[in-house]
Design a protein around this motif. Sequence first.
Motif, PDB file in Angstrom:
ATOM      1  N   GLU A 183       0.834  -1.207   0.000  1.00 58.63           N
ATOM      2  CA  GLU A 183       0.000   0.000   0.000  1.00 58.63           C
ATOM      3  C   GLU A 183       0.867   1.255   0.000  1.00 58.63           C
ATOM      4  O   GLU A 183       0.597   2.221  -0.734  1.00 58.63           O
ATOM      5  N   LEU A 186       2.433   1.683  -3.431  1.00 57.63           N
ATOM      6  CA  LEU A 186       1.463   2.225  -4.386  1.00 57.63           C
ATOM      7  C   LEU A 186       1.276   3.719  -4.190  1.00 57.63           C
ATOM      8  O   LEU A 186       1.163   4.486  -5.160  1.00 57.63           O
ATOM      9  N   GLU A 187       1.255   4.148  -2.944  1.00 58.79           N
ATOM     10  CA  GLU A 187       1.077   5.574  -2.652  1.00 58.79           C
ATOM     11  C   GLU A 187       2.249   6.415  -3.146  1.00 58.79           C
ATOM     12  O   GLU A 187       2.064   7.568  -3.563  1.00 58.79           O
ATOM     13  N   THR A 188       3.459   5.849  -3.104  1.00 60.30           N
ATOM     14  CA  THR A 188       4.646   6.616  -3.484  1.00 60.30           C
ATOM     15  C   THR A 188       5.023   6.440  -4.949  1.00 60.30           C
ATOM     16  O   THR A 188       5.930   7.125  -5.429  1.00 60.30           O
ATOM     17  N   SER A 189       4.361   5.514  -5.671  1.00 57.21           N
ATOM     18  CA  SER A 189       4.665   5.318  -7.096  1.00 57.21           C
ATOM     19  C   SER A 189       4.260   6.560  -7.878  1.00 57.21           C
ATOM     20  O   SER A 189       3.170   7.110  -7.674  1.00 57.21           O
ATOM     21  N   ASP A 190       5.141   7.009  -8.778  1.00 55.98           N
ATOM     22  CA  ASP A 190       4.884   8.272  -9.481  1.00 55.98           C
ATOM     23  C   ASP A 190       4.434   8.078 -10.925  1.00 55.98           C
ATOM     24  O   ASP A 190       4.411   9.026 -11.703  1.00 55.98           O
ATOM     25  N   ASN A 191       4.063   6.836 -11.323  1.00 55.68           N
ATOM     26  CA  ASN A 191       3.584   6.631 -12.683  1.00 55.68           C
ATOM     27  C   ASN A 191       2.598   5.468 -12.726  1.00 55.68           C
ATOM     28  O   ASN A 191       2.637   4.559 -11.888  1.00 55.68           O
ATOM     29  N   ASP A 192       1.714   5.495 -13.716  1.00 53.41           N
ATOM     30  CA  ASP A 192       0.661   4.483 -13.834  1.00 53.41           C
ATOM     31  C   ASP A 192       1.227   3.101 -14.118  1.00 53.41           C
ATOM     32  O   ASP A 192       0.701   2.094 -13.626  1.00 53.41           O
ATOM     33  N   ARG A 195       2.370   1.520 -10.929  1.00 57.64           N
ATOM     34  CA  ARG A 195       1.247   1.113 -10.090  1.00 57.64           C
ATOM     35  C   ARG A 195       0.591  -0.162 -10.630  1.00 57.64           C
ATOM     36  O   ARG A 195       0.207  -1.040  -9.868  1.00 57.64           O
ATOM     37  N   ARG A 196       0.467  -0.255 -11.957  1.00 57.70           N
ATOM     38  CA  ARG A 196      -0.113  -1.470 -12.543  1.00 57.70           C
ATOM     39  C   ARG A 196       0.760  -2.686 -12.239  1.00 57.70           C
ATOM     40  O   ARG A 196       0.248  -3.777 -11.939  1.00 57.70           O
ATOM     41  N   LEU A 198       2.723  -3.117  -9.647  1.00 56.76           N
ATOM     42  CA  LEU A 198       2.559  -3.457  -8.236  1.00 56.76           C
ATOM     43  C   LEU A 198       1.242  -4.180  -7.980  1.00 56.76           C
ATOM     44  O   LEU A 198       1.193  -5.150  -7.212  1.00 56.76           O
ATOM     45  N   LEU A 199       0.176  -3.747  -8.630  1.00 52.03           N
ATOM     46  CA  LEU A 199      -1.125  -4.382  -8.452  1.00 52.03           C
ATOM     47  C   LEU A 199      -1.119  -5.812  -8.989  1.00 52.03           C
ATOM     48  O   LEU A 199      -1.716  -6.720  -8.394  1.00 52.03           O
TER      49      LEU A 199
END
Length: 470
Positions: A183, A186-192, A195-196, A198-199
């Motif tokens: 979590e 994900l909060e600190t990721s600076d690009n889509d 984030r994808r 990580l998910l």
Amino acid sequence: MAEIQSLETRQAIGRAAREHAKRSLHAEVGNVDRDPVELLRQNSAGRVEALVPLRYGRMSVSPFTFFRGSAILQAHDLADTANMGVAFPICGDAHLMNFGGFATPERQLVFDLNDFDEVATGPWEWDLKRLTASLAIAGQHMGVGRGPTGEFVATAVHEYCDRMREYAGYSTLDLWHEIVTFERMLETSDNDEGRRTLLKAKEKAAGRTNESMLAKMASQQDGHWVLQDSPPALFHPGGPNTLLGKDEAWSNTQAWENKLAAAFDAYLDTLAPERRALIGQFALQDVAFKVVGVGSVGTFCLVMLFIDSHGRPLFLQVKEARESVIARYFTADGPAHQGQRVVAGQRLLQAASDAFLGWTTGPAKRNFYVRQLRDMKVSAEVERMSNTVLQGYARICGWALARAHAKASGKAVEIAAYVGNGDRFAEALTEYAFACATQNEKDYETFIRACRSGKLEARSDEDMAADFRV
């Protein structure tokens, strides 16, 4: 009781260390006047003889896999390099593939160091150099240019330093309880794209459970679960597919069963009482030999399959612990039992460790540590990463390593003061990473020549599996 020094005194100690260990000196690759083949042979001594060719076969795939399996070479080279003078239990093999996600006993998915076979007291710089070198070598392996690869390395170092400065302001208990969750990532990721990724990793981890492994690794025979042989990766030590030599093969005798039972009881004694009670609700079904990793191939590693009254499984991995390559080149006190060394180091460095982590001594006096085989564990697929994702991954690894070092050492203030706020330290580590990558390429070429000439025997998993096909 130890005397508590003021923050100002500790900061002064960190800055003063620059006098005997200038930050620019960290660019030096170290003493590379050695025979890599001979060191690898020494490191293979005492392993299962039939599996050593598989170890070399896995290492021969690329300079990147060679680096993963040759921690002894980098430890040798770093022995004569400058260090700040702050030593504590370090991971010892902190390359980028030895970080990953796993579940805490409270079922929280976290990102942390996840391999501690080489953990031992040593200079913290050695861990950071292992990470930065692996990033440079991975960049070369993926065909990434020098510019972006240098950014991967610099990103990891800057994140390490930034987080260490942050942790220098934490109280002792706040730092001890610090944890890097998915979590927070994900909060600190600076690009889509990051984030994808990580998910997807989070979703994959949710499916990597004891239950998911049961149908893949075992079958039921007359109401009893049996692990399925799949040599060379998995086989029964005393069965027809065993790769253990006659001096190491198990006999299916009551004497051997008694020895194994005694070793397991000794392991249980290293657990907290509630964990012993938990394991007591499971019944052992089967034991098999499992070949794992790259650098660990040839060491003794067993899988134990347990089942509870609901028919649900628990897989424990019993892995041999040998002398750390760090201990070979950096003299320091530590546990005499190598399994205890691994467990103590893992518990100190990780934010949260496996609920079943413990140690024991095997029938042949080999030292082992025990943990779950898989509990929502997920590793990075580096070869599939874009430059953007790999740079983000480098940042997270730098973060996780800083957290582990700050917790284990209690020296975040001193280390933060030593690295400073500028680019000098990151520039030196970037130069080091590229120099280490160049040396690794040379060592890999020497290794491949030894394999081709027959000086070393290297066999792939496919080659060895073919030996068992009818």
